[in-house]
Design an enzyme around this catalytic site. Sequence first.
Site, PDB file in Angstrom:
ATOM      1  N   CYS A 141      10.367   1.200  -4.763  1.00 38.93           N
ATOM      2  CA  CYS A 141      10.401   2.319  -5.226  1.00 38.93           C
ATOM      3  C   CYS A 141      11.817   2.942  -5.154  1.00 38.93           C
ATOM      4  CB  CYS A 141       9.458   3.301  -4.398  1.00 38.93           C
ATOM      5  SG  CYS A 141       9.169   4.861  -5.013  1.00 38.93           S
ATOM      6  N   CYS A 142      12.158   3.850  -4.191  1.00 42.92           N
ATOM      7  CA  CYS A 142      13.334   4.601  -4.567  1.00 42.92           C
ATOM      8  C   CYS A 142      14.269   4.562  -3.195  1.00 42.92           C
ATOM      9  CB  CYS A 142      13.016   6.056  -4.155  1.00 42.92           C
ATOM     10  SG  CYS A 142      11.255   6.500  -5.063  1.00 42.92           S
TER      11      CYS A 142
END
Length: 749
Positions: A413-414
């Site tokens: 994800c991030c």
Amino acid sequence: MLETNKNHATAWQGFKNGRWNRHVDVREFIQLNYTLYEGNDSFLAGPTEATSKLWEQVMQLSKEERERGGMWDMDTKVASTITSHDAGYLDKDLETIVGVQTEKPFKRSMQPFGGIRMAKAACEAYGYELDEETEKIFTDYRKTHNQGVFDAYSREMLNCRKAGVITGLPDAYGRGRIIGDYRRVALYGVDFLMEEKMHDFNTMSTEMSEDVIRLREELSEQYRALKELKELGQKYGFDLSRPAENFKEAVQWLYLAYLAAIKEQNGAAMSLGRTSTFLDIYAERDLKAGVITESEVQEIIDHFIMKLRIVKFARTPDYNELFSGDPTWVTESIGGVGIDGRPLVTKNSFRFLHSLDNLGPAPEPNLTVLWSVRLPDNFKTYCAKMSIKTSSIQYENDDIMRESYGDDYGIACCVSAMTIGKQMQFFGARANLAKTLLYAINGGKDEKSGAQVGPNFEGINSEVLEYDEVFKKFDQMMDWLAGVYINSLNVIHYMHDKYSYERIEMALHDTEIVRTMATGIAGLSVAADSLSAIKYAQVKPIRNEEGLVVDFEIEGDFPKYGNNDDRVDDIAVDLVERFMTKLRSHKTYRDSEHTMSVLTITSNVVYGKKTGNTPDGRKAGEPFAPGANPMHGRDQKGALSSLSSVAKIPYDCCKDGISNTFSIVPKSLGKEPEDQNRNLTSMLDGYAMQCGHHLNINVFNRETLIDAMEHPEEYPQLTIRVSGYAVNFIKLTREQQLDVISRTFHESM
């Protein structure tokens, strides 16, 4: 130990041998065989004619998709699986890397296993109608993840979800954030991996406890998925049973393994892993053998990147509110340093970033540089140059992550680090600390609805809020919230494993893995500033006719998070440490390790809508700051003070990541490009040395965004970094665009 054959001998010719020849060990293969590159970017090749033609086609399809309201086409009948659709192409004669999610590029698949209601809502949102027979099958005969979760939720969990004190939960979409080790398919071939899974199945315990039964079933599903992966390869004319024999095959094999994952799952983040250095080993071997040119290598990378840019899922309007701009988080982790001190930078590290020149800026793949002060200076300079030029890169501190995850981890994800192929996470969205503070003041009643959501204890009755009294009740409310939160996640991930198991992604993991329960918090800066206001100014609660506190009157000033002031920064640090301790007191599904993030994605806007007036002066409905950022406009002492405040948040308590989105106007970095590159590099080094974890970097003027908002057709590739990912600015809602424009743009260091 597994047997290799003549296919492996051919594919591995010229590589340095080791344990990796007999056991799956991609890390050792990389360490023994990669070539460190410390030179500059002068070797890079521009786009080929085929690349330019293909990208023109992608841009035309993107334009048509926008004109059709955000959906070019959609499958409404066939449930997506690894083998559900025939082969699809952009232009078979021009593509060096092939494969799309359905039989046509830009046609989105239908994925009902996470929830048939969500699949139907996604269809209807774009004017399509879900096939009646498919709806009946997944309503009456085949239970889905979403139905399982809501069958088990308690009333308390439902109330918290509805009120928004816990929100964004992966109960209505695929959890994602699992990185299959797609490199294994290229290095070993699928047959080798199937043999390994069968060996694990045959040698594991036969004492049939619940855990053993579940794992045996999962291994059987993984084995089946690997078999289907070979079938997917056959659809495109490739024999994935054997290992890749050259650079082009290595990229193609790896990509098809990833394609299988995104055909089977529509998780919120379908990240790629750490592939550039691995693939460079094949490129270097072919370049030295004279069987490929630098231009051909770059073309293959550009075509690979192009495929990653057009990954698409059909989403519901509710999902798009939380995660705006059609993100897929195809996160690729680049660079970093080995535990032996050697940087893991190769020519491919440059080539991946160079795609931003050859194809233009784009939000996907989510290019993530694992930053270390020990990275080669030329690579640091190139990263800074590309950040200033494109605002498409995020940076994460390799020096603090390497201590926990070694040197073969990737970002899911991030900001979530995990060791590739040896670790996965149970994604858990976020708890709303700002709203929890309001519950403490109101005795568990929701400030917007008046409903009794939290535990029913006496609220604050004084005419002026007193810090110790408020904090004591806030602490008790966090105790309650931590329990409801973990229990909700336990339900979600039990059901996801049961009804929407990530077969191919987990097949590309070791059988015995580390699991984390990835919780998160939103509203950190709002909660910290609110407590600071109560402590250092005078805050009077304003009550409605029912006695509910609905607003606040502030007299005097107070320290604000984001200005390197320990009086308020220490409050933020304490909240993070305190809530993490409370979460750890609760048992997790499959004994997963508790982790936490300070991250909001674009849902800072949604959290703001769900939260009333707060004691820091923020008005009801106003967006929160994204991630660990200071509230908009409150970090008034320049860029470095803002960064220093965020860097104090302890990574040990937030190993799921601490997101900081940073915008600076070009002139503040210097007048000349060389000065700008040097100053940005120095800033990144300084932030890393302060133990700051993550930094999104935007370099542009506010006026550019305002013009793009008014004339979107002129900015089809304008990319900005938001909380943990990049997005095409013109794909954000008007409300989210205004939120981005209202954030701090640092005009001084």
